[in-house]
Design a protein around this motif. Structure first.
Motif, short mmCIF file in Angstrom:
data_model
loop_
_atom_site.label_atom_id
_atom_site.label_comp_id
_atom_site.label_asym_id
_atom_site.label_seq_id
_atom_site.Cartn_x
_atom_site.Cartn_y
_atom_site.Cartn_z
N CYS A 348 -36.43 9.59 15.99
CA CYS A 348 -35.43 10.25 16.07
C CYS A 348 -36.13 11.45 16.07
CB CYS A 348 -34.17 10.72 15.19
SG CYS A 348 -33.37 8.58 15.34
N ASP A 352 -36.66 13.75 20.00
CA ASP A 352 -35.52 15.38 20.55
C ASP A 352 -36.91 16.73 20.50
OD1 ASP A 352 -32.94 14.36 20.82
OD2 ASP A 352 -32.66 13.04 18.86
N SER A 433 -30.57 15.26 17.03
CA SER A 433 -30.30 15.40 18.70
C SER A 433 -29.30 17.01 18.72
CB SER A 433 -29.28 14.49 19.05
OG SER A 433 -27.41 14.81 18.49
N GLY B 211 -30.35 2.68 19.98
CA GLY B 211 -31.53 3.93 20.02
C GLY B 211 -32.42 3.18 22.04
N TYR B 215 -37.24 2.70 19.72
CA TYR B 215 -36.92 4.38 18.63
C TYR B 215 -36.01 3.88 18.36
CZ TYR B 215 -40.24 6.78 21.09
OH TYR B 215 -41.49 7.71 22.23
N GLU B 249 -31.02 7.38 25.94
CA GLU B 249 -31.87 7.37 25.25
C GLU B 249 -33.72 6.99 25.88
OE1 GLU B 249 -31.40 8.04 21.60
OE2 GLU B 249 -28.93 7.81 22.21
#
Lengths: 445, 316
Positions: A348, A352, A433, B211, B215, B249
């Motif tokens: 994640c 990002d 995010s 996701g 990911y 995503e």
């Protein structure tokens, strides 16, 4: 499924000798019932008990091996319908076809292309597994020559696709010692094909025109004494393959023995996009092997990634290595992010940071693969550990500033961390995010 | 040897949610079995696919994506029409500009844009806020009012802001997206909280926070499978259709964004990126997704062609 722990226990010596590594016979029986131990771990079990428990303690989907050496492919031992029930054990093998109508050089080039389908994902290499030689020519000599050429150019095991036993025999004379997958036996040729498979001790595909014929044929082949089998229900259209794959796995788990083997699926869709979509369905839904005609990395990368995701053990959080990760081409002024080494967390953050279009360094602290808040609560994501990583990872030599960004969820760590490390601590967003907008507002101002 | 086909006897089905107003309605959900197991139960509605429209020009989208919408990216009305042209079943209007880091657009202005888009196309809308919970509550309240009676799908409602959004949906006749962070217990709890406010269960759509492929797709995949099994075995608070907000995503992954020159070993970017979106959708369709929000028109086309095939009978 199989027997209960108590049923197994009745067959054991009940001496609690601990030779199996379990504290008592009952504990061992319970572990066996849960599929976590095998009868062979008990050195004292009687022949009668072996007989009684042998079939019941065998996995519902037999273990089948293809090839030899380092690239040997292991399939089977599956025990569930859904990955969340336990896990899927052996990732689906991906095979890419080579036609025997091609010349020797063409085959070498194609195989070379297949060999290159290796992708690095967080330090781990993932690749296709098999080269499938197809007897499109209908000629036994050509097929054997193609099998030999393919074998000479790759370390991957072969799938030999011909229903002609004469062609299979010729090919096996040249490459049989490498235990290729014979593909395979049908109602028309099964006697000859099974004899070859037995002779070379090689695994073999059994193909039925439908589920009924498949079950019949498997029983005939098993009666001939061969058990290293892979199942093909004959379905080729994606919606029918899904139904058959589901049936075969359900029946296997219900201990319907003819279906207790891994499966093979063939992607034959002529639309190259739809072919990849079909293959994705097979990877999700129980295929032991997926045979593809494409060797385009743009097609293979999504499929290999999907396989990696679906076959991840849901009970074991996967961790990334705790080291400096460079996103983009970061320099001495680039931001430094702290997170944990739980792979989902890391991905994640990496995604990002990438989306922010500002190159940066990510330092996932080793929290045994657990997330930020869980790691903090469990005392595994501490100011001490972060300070240690800032000191020992070598990040101080890579950047000229001394600012570090920590996850917003653990803002409470910032004072102690600043004190321990001497770095200025910036509290980042709670969700990764928020990184792009956080950078806009807070970095280099 | 005859094989006895193994069929599960499920006791319940997924609720059917109707979006839009006659004659332009889209129905989702209603399944009485696992995805595409037509031999076992009913799948009365095919999975529906929306394309995403923003209320401001996006930055950071790769060229292969923006080129499909050349000339309309700064005009949500024209962009929405383009999506319908491309064959979208619904349009998903995302009010990105309302974010304080963007234009901090007021709820009233957002409602105006939503109204303009709604009046320009005849497919039902999904309307999403900017992701800031407090702001979304204000924005969606105004949007619900401006589009009163159109029976659209609004979101995302979270533990923090569901009350305002649920009330607005009830008063103005809309449906709600209940969003939870990859956690099946929180997912169920939010559904309970929303139904306790007397919004009926067949007006809720679950967003499990999916996701992209590569990911963490497996987390949402398993939550969706567990949700479906929960629904089929009688848990009414999990028996809602699932929306997969996957375009947002997929298009931030490096597999979609790296050009052919940057990553030659990954093959052609356009093919790879479109497949990344298609394969993410294909996997979620297998896990039980009923509504898909995507970005690339070619990915939409390919995914719909795949669904056509999957919807054919496989009865024995």
């Amino acid at each position: 499924m199989g027997l209960t722990g108590l049923e197994i226990f009745k067959q054991l010596p009940k001496t609690n000798c601990k030779d199996c590594g379990h504290p008592t016979c009952l504990a061992f029986a319970m572990a066996m019932a849960a599929g976590k131990a095998g009868l062979d771990q008990c050195p004292h079990v009687s022949e009668a008990a072996k007989e009684a428990l042998g079939a019941a303690s065998a996995p519902p989907v037999a273990l089948v091996k293809i090839g030899t050496g380092e690239k040997e492919l292991t399939l089977g031992n599956e025990t569930v319908l859904f990955r969340h029930d336990k896990r899927f054990e052996h990732p689906a093998g991906i095979a890419v076809t080579v036609s025997d109508t091609a010349g020797e050089e063409e085959i070498a080039a194609r195989v070379d292309q297949i060999n290159k389908l290796v992708f690095d994902r967080v330090g781990q290499l993932h690749s296709v597994n098999l080269v499938a030689v197809r007897n499109d020519s209908g000629d036994a000599e050509k097929f054997a020559a193609a099998a030999k050429a393919a074998s000479a150019n790759t370390a991957y095991p072969l799938v030999l696709i011909t229903e002609d036993t004469a062609a299979m025999e010729k090919a096996l004379e040249l490459v049989g010692s490498k235990k290729p997958l014979l593909c395979g036996a049908t109602s028309a040729n099964y006697e000859g094909m099974t004899a070859l498979a037995k002779k070379y001790e090689a695994p073999m595909v059994v193909k039925g025109a439908n589920l009924n014929e498949l079950a019949e044929l498997v029983e005939k082949v098993v009666a001939l004494g061969h058990k290293q089998l892979i199942l093909d229900s004959g379905a080729r259209e994606v919606h029918k393959v899904l139904a058959d794959q589901t049936q075969i796995r359900r029946q296997a788990l219900k201990r319907f023995r003819p279906f207790g083997y891994p499966t093979i699926t063939f992607v034959t869709n002529e639309d190259p996009f739809q072919a990849v979509a079909d293959a994705a369905v097979y990877i999700c839904k129980y295929a032991g092997i997926v045979v593809l005609q494409t060797a385009d990395p743009a097609d293979i990368l999504p499929l290999i990634t999907l396989r990696l995701n679906i076959y991840t053990d849901p009970q074991k959080p996967i961790a990334v290595e705790s080291k400096i990760y460079e996103i983009g081409n970061p320099g001495p002024d680039s931001p430094v992010y702290i997170t944990t080494n739980f792979s989902l967390t890391y991905f994640c953050v990496a995604g990002d940071v990438e989306a922010s279009r500002v190159p940066g360094y990510i330092l996932p602290v080793d929290t045994d693969g657990i997330s930020v808040l869980t790691g903090w609560a469990a005392g595994k994501f501490t100011p001490e550990k972060i300070a240690e990583m800032l000191k020992n990872s070598g990040i101080a030599e890579k950047v000229s500033h001394r600012k570090v960004i920590i996850p917003g969820g653990v803002a409470v760590l910032s004072g102690k961390l600043q004190e321990l490390s001497g770095w200025e601590v910036l509290v980042g967003p709670r969700e990764s995010s928020g990184i792009p907008s956080f950078l806009k507002q807070r970095w280099n101002v | 040897m005859a094989v006895t086909i193994a069929k599960e006897r499920w006791t319940n089905n997924v609720a059917e949610v109707v979006l839009g107003t006659e004659p332009n309605i889209v129905k989702i959900g209603g399944e009485s079995t696992l995805p595409f197991l037509h031999f076992e139960g009913e799948m009365p509605n095919r999975p529906a696919v929306a394309l995403e429209v923003w209320d401001m020009e996006p930055t950071g989208w790769p060229d292969i994506l923006t080129s499909a919408y050349a000339g309309v990216l700064n005009d949500p009305v024209a962009w929405a029409k383009k999506c319908v042209e491309y064959g979208a079943d619904l349009v998903c209007l995302t009010l990105v500009s309302a974010h304080p880091d963007n234009k901090n657009t007021s709820p009233e202005e957002c409602a105006q844009v939503a109204k303009a888009v709604a009046d320009a196309v005849n497919v039902p809308l999904i309307i999403l806020g900017c992701g800031v919970e407090e702001k979304d509550a204000q924005v969606l309240e105004k949007v619900a009012e401006a589009l009163s009676g159109r029976n659209y799908l609004l979101g995302c409602a979270t533990q923090e802001n569901y009350k305002t959004i649920t009330a607005a949906c009830m008063v103005h006749g809309h449906n709600i997206i209940a969003s939870s962070p990859l956690d099946i217990n929180l997912e169920k709890q939010l559904n309970i909280l929303i139904t306790e406010m007397n919004l009926t269960a067949n007006r809720i759509v679950i967003d499990p926070s999916v996701g992209a492929l590569g990911y963490g797709i497996e987390y949402a995949y398993s939550i969706m499978e567990r949700t479906r099994i929960g629904a089929l075995t009688g848990d009414k608070m999990m028996a809602m259709p699932v929306i997969c907000l996957l375009g947002q995503e997929v298009w931030k992954t490096k597999e979609a964004k790296s050009t052919t020159e940057e990553a030659p070993e990954w093959g052609n970017q356009e093919r790879r990126a479109i497949l990344w979106e298609v394969i993410t959708a294909v996997a979620f369709a297998q896990a039980g997704g009923s509504l898909f929000v995507m970005r690339h028109p070619e990915a939409l086309k390919q995914f719909r062609a795949h669904i056509d095939k999957m919807m054919q009978s496989n009865a024995y």
